[in-house]
Design a protein around this motif. Structure first.
Motif, PDB file in Angstrom:
ATOM      1  N   GLN A   1      -9.930  12.332 -44.773  1.00  0.00           N
ATOM      2  CA  GLN A   1      -8.556  12.340 -45.272  1.00  0.00           C
ATOM      3  C   GLN A   1      -7.736  13.465 -44.653  1.00  0.00           C
ATOM      4  N   SER A   2      -8.328  14.651 -44.539  1.00  0.00           N
ATOM      5  CA  SER A   2      -7.588  15.770 -43.961  1.00  0.00           C
ATOM      6  C   SER A   2      -7.382  15.591 -42.459  1.00  0.00           C
TER       7      SER A   2
ATOM      8  N   HIS B   1      -4.084  13.473 -43.293  1.00  0.00           N
ATOM      9  CA  HIS B   1      -3.416  14.754 -43.529  1.00  0.00           C
ATOM     10  C   HIS B   1      -3.080  14.958 -45.008  1.00  0.00           C
ATOM     11  N   LYS B   2      -3.966  14.504 -45.868  1.00  0.00           N
ATOM     12  CA  LYS B   2      -3.827  14.732 -47.294  1.00  0.00           C
ATOM     13  C   LYS B   2      -5.203  14.636 -47.929  1.00  0.00           C
TER      14      LYS B   2
ATOM     15  N   TYR C   1      -4.141   9.932 -59.516  1.00  0.00           N
ATOM     16  CA  TYR C   1      -4.275  10.579 -58.206  1.00  0.00           C
ATOM     17  C   TYR C   1      -5.749  10.915 -58.003  1.00  0.00           C
TER      18      TYR C   1
ATOM     19  N   GLU D   1      -8.908  12.394 -55.968  1.00  0.00           N
ATOM     20  CA  GLU D   1      -9.363  13.355 -54.973  1.00  0.00           C
ATOM     21  C   GLU D   1     -10.874  13.265 -54.838  1.00  0.00           C
TER      22      GLU D   1
END
Length: 327
Positions: free
Chosen positions: A132-133, A137-138, A224, A226
């Motif tokens: 994701q990073s 980019h999140k 959300y 993660e």
């Protein structure tokens, strides 16, 4: 194969219990409904865990991995597929992951399986976080649906019921018979021609699929998602503790541990949010040392003791037969 009278009574009781539990969203909302969703979630996951770990006596700590795969299946595909199809995707993805893990570890000693299952959720969490990073980019994904707590509760209740039905069918099948032999003595099982590795892998895939569906149903609650929340290792430990507390000798055993433990954790997390991991650790040690066979095992020992006192002249074989009929 027809149903025995005792099985018909149990089935009728189960249907009545499901019908009664389905009324909760109609008579209560707020905290009571949220607690009900948590109870149904862990009832489904712990029973699915016991499908595999109960007969094989292998402790799986991979529940968080399957749960996380289920939640991310919904998060990634919500814009492309209907929610019902995403549940199927979650089940297939979790089953495939369980198959890969099982093929790599279940052919070896049980210790290797436990160690690898413990690190599986962390491994996948790191891969998802890096992906994701690096590419998106999140660190998280939004999950917006029209599903309410009522809908999630009913879906989890249906899932728990389905797990019980599948578990009952497995117990009456050749697969269930083979698993009981493997649990008693795997060496003997191999000598009588049972494909022990394949049998365990199949059941591990079924268990993982159900836990993945539970994660998919829970995804709308996060809003959300993660990696840290989806692949939280505490999920695996709580599933194991609840199942061991209730006992894994019977399919319904984990249900005995769900209610007291979830209520206790709700109290601890609301009053002492920074000490919940300590409570989980202490609970695990207490269960292992004080209730190695769970509450259901304790009840069975008490039943046998009562039978011995009531009929001191009855042989042990006859007592076992009486106990099996009573169960």
């Amino acid at each position: 194969m027809g149903l025995h009278r005792n099985e018909m009574v149990v089935a009728a009781f189960g249907l009545a219990a499901v019908a009664l539990l389905s009324l909760l969203p109609l008579v209560s909302e707020g905290f009571a409904l949220s607690l009900g969703v948590n109870l149904m979630l862990y009832a489904a996951m712990c029973t699915a865990w016991a499908l595999f770990s109960g007969p094989t006596r292998l402790v799986s700590l991979a529940s968080a991995a399957f749960f996380g795969v289920g939640t991310y299946s919904v998060a990634l595909g919500l814009d492309s597929l209907p929610f019902g199809a995403l549940l199927l995707v979650a089940a297939l993805s979790s089953a495939a992951l369980a198959g890969l893990v099982g093929a790599a570890t279940l052919r070896l000693s049980g210790v290797y399986f436990v160690i690898f299952s413990l690190g599986l959720a962390e491994l996948i969490r790191q891969i998802v976080a890096w992906s994701q990073s690096r590419f998106a980019h999140k660190m998280g994904l939004y999950v917006f649906t029209d599903l309410t707590e009522r809908d999630l509760y009913w879906m989890l209740l249906a899932l728990t019921s389905l797990v019980f039905v599948v578990g009952w069918l497995i117990n009456r099948s050749r697969l269930g018979f083979a698993l009981r032999i493997i649990g008693d003595d795997e060496t003997v099982a191999r000598h009588v021609g049972i494909a022990t590795a394949r049998t365990k892998i199949i059941l591990f895939m079924i268990s993982g699929a159900f836990i993945g569906i539970a994660g998919a149903i829970s995804a709308p609650r996060y809003a959300y998602i993660e990696p840290q929340a989806a692949f939280n290792p505490m999920i695996s430990f709580q599933v194991v503790i609840i199942a061991l507390l209730g006992g894994t000798r019977r399919l319904w055993g984990p249900l005995v541990g769900v209610v007291p433990f979830i209520i206790l954790m709700e109290f601890i997390t609301s009053r002492f949010p920074n000490h919940s991991s300590v409570v989980v650790g202490v609970a695990f040690l207490a269960i292992v040392y004080l209730l190695p066979d769970g509450v259901t095992g304790l009840l069975e020992r008490l039943r046998d003791r009562i039978l011995r006192r009531a009929e001191p002249g009855v042989s042990s074989t006859t007592r076992n037969e009486i106990g099996e009929k009573a169960a």
